[in-house]
Design a protein around this motif. Structure first.
Motif, mmCIF file in Angstrom:
data_model
loop_
_atom_site.group_PDB
_atom_site.id
_atom_site.type_symbol
_atom_site.label_atom_id
_atom_site.label_comp_id
_atom_site.label_asym_id
_atom_site.label_seq_id
_atom_site.Cartn_x
_atom_site.Cartn_y
_atom_site.Cartn_z
ATOM 1 N N PRO A 23 10.519 -20.733 6.618
ATOM 2 C CA PRO A 23 10.575 -20.931 4.909
ATOM 3 C C PRO A 23 11.974 -20.997 4.425
ATOM 4 O O PRO A 23 11.965 -21.652 3.432
ATOM 5 C CB PRO A 23 9.974 -19.652 4.582
ATOM 6 N N LEU A 24 12.939 -20.343 4.836
ATOM 7 C CA LEU A 24 14.319 -20.445 4.571
ATOM 8 C C LEU A 24 14.914 -21.791 4.741
ATOM 9 O O LEU A 24 15.571 -22.430 3.697
ATOM 10 C CB LEU A 24 15.265 -19.335 4.988
ATOM 11 N N PHE A 25 14.398 -22.412 6.133
ATOM 12 C CA PHE A 25 15.012 -23.885 5.980
ATOM 13 C C PHE A 25 14.190 -24.707 5.287
ATOM 14 O O PHE A 25 15.137 -25.741 4.599
ATOM 15 C CB PHE A 25 14.642 -24.218 7.442
ATOM 16 N N GLU A 26 13.130 -24.513 4.903
ATOM 17 C CA GLU A 26 12.309 -25.488 3.793
ATOM 18 C C GLU A 26 13.052 -25.209 2.451
ATOM 19 O O GLU A 26 13.210 -26.306 1.772
ATOM 20 C CB GLU A 26 11.045 -25.225 3.727
ATOM 21 N N LYS A 27 13.305 -23.916 2.104
ATOM 22 C CA LYS A 27 13.408 -23.785 0.594
ATOM 23 C C LYS A 27 15.070 -24.331 0.423
ATOM 24 O O LYS A 27 15.397 -24.840 -0.892
ATOM 25 C CB LYS A 27 13.639 -22.162 0.421
ATOM 26 N N TYR A 28 15.947 -23.989 1.354
ATOM 27 C CA TYR A 28 17.363 -24.472 1.120
ATOM 28 C C TYR A 28 17.887 -25.930 1.852
ATOM 29 O O TYR A 28 19.069 -26.158 2.124
ATOM 30 C CB TYR A 28 18.328 -23.417 1.661
ATOM 31 N N GLY A 29 16.802 -26.625 2.499
ATOM 32 C CA GLY A 29 16.940 -27.887 2.971
ATOM 33 C C GLY A 29 17.848 -28.157 4.127
ATOM 34 O O GLY A 29 18.916 -28.770 4.094
ATOM 35 N N VAL A 30 17.783 -27.210 5.145
ATOM 36 C CA VAL A 30 18.311 -27.157 6.208
ATOM 37 C C VAL A 30 18.312 -28.636 6.971
ATOM 38 O O VAL A 30 17.033 -29.046 7.342
ATOM 39 C CB VAL A 30 18.062 -26.128 7.038
ATOM 40 N N ASP A 31 19.297 -29.425 7.502
ATOM 41 C CA ASP A 31 19.002 -30.733 7.880
ATOM 42 C C ASP A 31 18.945 -30.700 9.448
ATOM 43 O O ASP A 31 17.927 -31.441 9.832
ATOM 44 C CB ASP A 31 20.197 -31.506 7.727
ATOM 45 N N VAL A 32 19.539 -29.964 10.118
ATOM 46 C CA VAL A 32 19.418 -29.838 11.606
ATOM 47 C C VAL A 32 19.493 -28.492 12.062
ATOM 48 O O VAL A 32 20.016 -27.710 11.841
ATOM 49 C CB VAL A 32 20.369 -30.781 12.129
ATOM 50 N N TYR A 33 18.395 -28.090 13.308
ATOM 51 C CA TYR A 33 18.600 -26.991 13.902
ATOM 52 C C TYR A 33 18.989 -27.417 15.198
ATOM 53 O O TYR A 33 18.473 -28.281 15.988
ATOM 54 C CB TYR A 33 17.451 -26.285 13.957
ATOM 55 N N LEU A 34 20.124 -26.844 15.833
ATOM 56 C CA LEU A 34 20.230 -26.823 17.139
ATOM 57 C C LEU A 34 20.340 -25.657 17.971
ATOM 58 O O LEU A 34 20.692 -24.676 17.580
ATOM 59 C CB LEU A 34 22.017 -27.103 17.271
ATOM 60 N N GLY A 35 19.441 -25.904 18.940
ATOM 61 C CA GLY A 35 18.922 -24.788 19.852
ATOM 62 C C GLY A 35 19.397 -25.060 21.528
ATOM 63 O O GLY A 35 19.860 -25.937 21.656
ATOM 64 N N GLY A 36 19.190 -24.169 22.230
ATOM 65 C CA GLY A 36 19.516 -24.291 23.768
ATOM 66 C C GLY A 36 18.215 -23.663 24.571
ATOM 67 O O GLY A 36 17.059 -23.875 24.401
ATOM 68 N N HIS A 37 18.482 -22.771 25.270
ATOM 69 C CA HIS A 37 17.622 -21.814 26.071
ATOM 70 C C HIS A 37 17.004 -22.778 27.208
ATOM 71 O O HIS A 37 17.006 -22.277 28.313
ATOM 72 C CB HIS A 37 16.745 -21.096 25.195
ATOM 73 N N ILE A 38 16.211 -23.725 26.661
ATOM 74 C CA ILE A 38 15.510 -24.570 27.802
ATOM 75 C C ILE A 38 16.241 -25.546 28.131
ATOM 76 O O ILE A 38 17.000 -26.209 27.595
ATOM 77 C CB ILE A 38 14.293 -25.279 26.815
ATOM 78 N N HIS A 39 16.295 -25.724 29.495
ATOM 79 C CA HIS A 39 17.181 -26.505 30.300
ATOM 80 C C HIS A 39 17.005 -27.741 30.190
ATOM 81 O O HIS A 39 16.636 -28.513 31.444
ATOM 82 C CB HIS A 39 17.352 -25.785 31.786
ATOM 83 N N ALA A 40 16.857 -28.131 29.086
ATOM 84 C CA ALA A 40 16.688 -29.740 28.896
ATOM 85 C C ALA A 40 16.943 -30.122 27.546
ATOM 86 O O ALA A 40 17.577 -29.490 26.725
ATOM 87 C CB ALA A 40 14.907 -29.819 29.052
ATOM 88 N N TYR A 41 16.876 -31.684 27.197
ATOM 89 C CA TYR A 41 16.842 -32.085 25.932
ATOM 90 C C TYR A 41 15.705 -32.366 25.374
ATOM 91 O O TYR A 41 14.832 -32.943 25.874
ATOM 92 C CB TYR A 41 17.794 -33.299 26.040
ATOM 93 N N GLU A 42 15.536 -32.323 23.937
ATOM 94 C CA GLU A 42 14.677 -32.746 23.161
ATOM 95 C C GLU A 42 14.884 -32.835 21.786
ATOM 96 O O GLU A 42 15.709 -32.290 21.227
ATOM 97 C CB GLU A 42 13.462 -31.552 23.334
ATOM 98 N N ARG A 43 14.272 -34.083 20.892
ATOM 99 C CA ARG A 43 14.595 -34.377 19.689
ATOM 100 C C ARG A 43 13.281 -34.307 19.072
ATOM 101 O O ARG A 43 12.317 -35.007 19.554
ATOM 102 C CB ARG A 43 15.249 -35.639 19.714
ATOM 103 N N THR A 44 13.167 -33.719 17.966
ATOM 104 C CA THR A 44 12.059 -33.813 17.063
ATOM 105 C C THR A 44 12.018 -34.839 15.898
ATOM 106 O O THR A 44 13.134 -35.172 15.638
ATOM 107 C CB THR A 44 11.646 -32.422 16.454
ATOM 108 N N TYR A 45 10.959 -35.104 15.588
ATOM 109 C CA TYR A 45 11.175 -35.830 14.132
ATOM 110 C C TYR A 45 11.218 -34.709 13.009
ATOM 111 O O TYR A 45 11.198 -33.583 13.586
ATOM 112 C CB TYR A 45 9.341 -36.751 13.816
ATOM 113 N N PRO A 46 11.381 -35.027 11.838
ATOM 114 C CA PRO A 46 11.401 -34.126 10.833
ATOM 115 C C PRO A 46 10.128 -33.508 10.669
ATOM 116 O O PRO A 46 9.194 -33.991 10.481
ATOM 117 C CB PRO A 46 11.892 -34.948 9.504
ATOM 118 N N VAL A 47 10.404 -31.996 10.812
ATOM 119 C CA VAL A 47 8.986 -31.284 10.979
ATOM 120 C C VAL A 47 9.163 -29.678 10.197
ATOM 121 O O VAL A 47 10.163 -29.367 10.320
ATOM 122 C CB VAL A 47 8.829 -30.824 12.622
#
Length: 245
Positions: free
Chosen positions: A121-145
């Motif tokens: 809800p904070l990401f939506e309210k304040y327009g966060v463009d990109v979130y960068l995560g790790g943890h999973i030993h792989a690469y993934e890109r989402t569509y805007p979601v």
């Protein structure tokens, strides 16, 4: 700049280190480490030209009314740059079947559903463009979601005819990148194909993000093989432009 993860903070995963070595070795902006790691300030932000980068701790409390949540909202509220990137160890979106990607909002701290329920809800309210995560030993890109995966802004997605690279034009939701490829080859999990997942690869590699100006960001995932086949050297496996008016 670094963010704390489960192998730094959680008693079992860190073999009892409980965040102490992390905070001794890495002195991030605004960081404070008291005797109890649960009271540590492990979140901070900085500004570089067009971008505000906000780093959060996904393995300490981030629920509404906690100090980290209040700090995050005040930080996002005060952003004046064209771009906002939030980064943390664990992911709000990852389609791997690994346990921490459980989407239930009632999941435990650090699970995707719990993170999404509290922070999206904070990401939506304040327009966060990109979130960068790790943890999973792989690469993934989402569509805007957003909205726990129930809204996918496919209307903003097109393909550049010259090079076949995806372009997100004025997206109305956050793009999520899973960048845990320093530990590729570890999982061997199943990867279902939800609507919000654009690409994923289980390979070693890294991402590079470039801002050509205040309205255009390019991301490239540079892969250099997996544990069985290192390959012929680095290759750009995936690329993305995000452009905003």
């Amino acid at each position: 700049m670094v963010s704390a993860g489960n192998h730094d903070l959680l008693p079992t995963d860190s073999a009892g280190e409980d965040g102490i070595p992390y905070t001794v070795r890495f002195k991030m902006p605004q960081q404070y480490m008291p005797d109890d790691p649960e009271d540590a300030i492990l979140y901070y932000s900085w500004v570089h030209r067009y971008i505000t980068v906000v780093v959060i701790s996904t393995d300490t409390d981030y629920f509404e009314d906690t100090p980290q949540y209040k700090w995050l909202e005040e930080t996002l509220k005060s952003v004046t740059t064209p771009w906002t990137i939030v980064a943390g160890h664990k992911n709000l979106y990852c389609s791997s079947t690994y346990g921490n990607n459980e989407r239930s909002p009632d999941g435990t701290r650090g699970d995707a559903g719990s993170l999404t329920n509290s922070l999206e809800p904070l990401f939506e309210k304040y327009g966060v463009d990109v979130y960068l995560g790790g943890h999973i030993h792989a690469y993934e890109r989402t569509y805007p979601v957003n909205t726990n995966g129930t809204f996918v802004d496919l209307a903003s997605v097109s393909v550049n005819e010259e090079d076949g690279v995806d372009v997100y034009s004025n997206p109305t939701a956050t793009t999520h990148l899973v960048l845990g490829t320093g530990g590729a080859g570890h999982l061997g999990e199943d990867w279902p194909d939800p609507e919000w997942s654009a690409k994923h690869y289980e390979e070693y590699g890294y991402a590079r993000i470039m801002f050509t100006n205040s309205s255009a960001m390019k991301m490239e995932f540079v892969a250099n093989g997996n544990e069985d086949d290192i390959g012929d050297g680095p290759i750009v496996r995936d690329a993305l432009w995000i452009v905003k008016d």
